[in-house]
Scaffold this motif. Structure first.
Motif, PDB file in Angstrom:
ATOM      1  N   ARG A   1      28.164  32.916  46.464  1.00 22.48           N
ATOM      2  CA  ARG A   1      29.041  33.629  45.537  1.00 22.48           C
ATOM      3  C   ARG A   1      28.333  34.894  45.067  1.00 22.48           C
ATOM      4  NH1 ARG A   1      29.953  34.099  40.317  1.00 22.48           N
ATOM      5  NH2 ARG A   1      28.671  32.388  39.569  1.00 22.48           N
TER       6      ARG A   1
ATOM      7  N   ASN B   1      31.697  40.270  39.464  1.00 23.92           N
ATOM      8  CA  ASN B   1      32.921  39.600  39.035  1.00 23.92           C
ATOM      9  C   ASN B   1      33.718  39.064  40.218  1.00 23.92           C
ATOM     10  OD1 ASN B   1      33.394  42.166  39.898  1.00 23.92           O
ATOM     11  ND2 ASN B   1      35.078  42.558  38.496  1.00 23.92           N
TER      12      ASN B   1
ATOM     13  N   TYR C   1      34.562  35.194  41.601  1.00 23.59           N
ATOM     14  CA  TYR C   1      34.362  33.789  41.290  1.00 23.59           C
ATOM     15  C   TYR C   1      34.549  32.884  42.507  1.00 23.59           C
ATOM     16  CZ  TYR C   1      38.992  35.550  40.835  1.00 23.59           C
ATOM     17  OH  TYR C   1      40.126  36.248  41.040  1.00 23.59           O
ATOM     18  N   LYS C   2      34.925  33.456  43.645  1.00 24.30           N
ATOM     19  CA  LYS C   2      35.218  32.615  44.795  1.00 24.30           C
ATOM     20  C   LYS C   2      33.923  32.148  45.443  1.00 24.30           C
ATOM     21  CE  LYS C   2      39.151  35.562  45.650  1.00 24.30           C
ATOM     22  NZ  LYS C   2      39.700  36.604  46.535  1.00 24.30           N
ATOM     23  N   LEU C   3      33.844  30.861  45.668  1.00 25.53           N
ATOM     24  CA  LEU C   3      32.750  30.296  46.438  1.00 25.53           C
ATOM     25  C   LEU C   3      33.152  30.300  47.904  1.00 25.53           C
ATOM     26  CD1 LEU C   3      31.717  27.158  44.339  1.00 25.53           C
ATOM     27  CD2 LEU C   3      30.222  29.059  44.939  1.00 25.53           C
TER      28      LEU C   3
END
Lengths: 115, 118
Positions: free
Chosen positions: A95, A99, A101-103
């Motif tokens: 990640r 800014n 947040y996506k894994l």
């Protein structure tokens, strides 16, 4: 987009021995986080260990440690003194530190610990 | 609750039918994520909710997929006119604060719903 590659679909290890799982990733970012998640047969994902890319020191959590090679974009997981309860699927994840947040996950490595 | 709860645990449906998958996040967690895990694959991001902000739906694979989060808590993922390629495990996760303000906040996952379309 970030790509996470786990080249070992399956690994088998004798109880009490050590196993190392490989993970490579592709990114143009300089600041990011890397994670190893464990998924036992119960399907519940559990965070095993995390590494911050801006820290040179390799993270360690009890029997789990990583070898983070930023220049090579490599993030391997070492499981020492393997236990039967370590049998699970292990996912490497990425990640960005910014800014986002996506894994992004790799395809996973199934680890089987033999008694 | 003690953890992220998903229901049903398993769902078998006929091709063409609609399904609803439910996720109950950890109490107080403002961020909620849906991922899809196909057989032999990693996790594919589907959608993200954060508080009252507009959700990020960029990962939804088609317009047959939709999700909502009521009252900032429970979320429902709906798949309309299911296809066989929708068969997968659908995982939900929640976290305390958005990564924007707390980069080290980890996501806690539920046990997933295994969807089989026959």
């Amino acid at each position: 987009a970030q790509t996470v590659t786990q080249s070992q679909p399956e690994m088998s290890v004798q109880e009490a021995e050590t196993v190392t799982l490989s993970c490579t990733y592709d990114t143009s970012e300089n600041n990011y986080y890397l994670f190893w998640y464990k998924q036992p047969p119960s399907r519940q994902m559990i965070l095993v260990i995390r590494q911050e890319a801006y820290k040179q020191q390799n993270a360690t959590e009890n029997r789990f440690s990583v070898n983070f090679q930023k220049a090579a974009k490599s993030f391997s997981l070492k499981i020492s003194d393997s236990q039967l309860g370590d049998t699970a699927m292990y996912f490497c994840a990425f990640r960005k530190r910014s800014n986002d947040y996506k894994l992004s996950f790799g395809a996973g490595t199934t680890v089987t610990v033999r008694a | 609750g003690a953890g992220v709860s998903q229901s049903p645990s398993n769902k078998v449906t006929e091709k063409g039918k609609d399904v609803e998958l439910r996720c109950d996040p950890i109490s107080g967690h403002t961020a909620l994520y849906w991922y899809r895990q196909s057989l032999g694959q990693g996790l594919e991001f589907l959608i993200y909710f954060q508080g009252n902000s507009a959700p990020d739906k960029s990962g939804l694979p088609s317009d047959r997929f939709s999700a909502e989060r009521t009252g900032g808590s429970v979320s429902t993922l709906t798949i309309q006119r299911t296809q066989q390629e929708d068969s997968a495990v659908y995982l939900c996760a929640s976290s305390l604060a958005p990564p924007l303000t707390a980069p080290n906040t980890e996501a806690f996952f539920g046990q997933g719903t295994r969807l089989t379309v026959v």
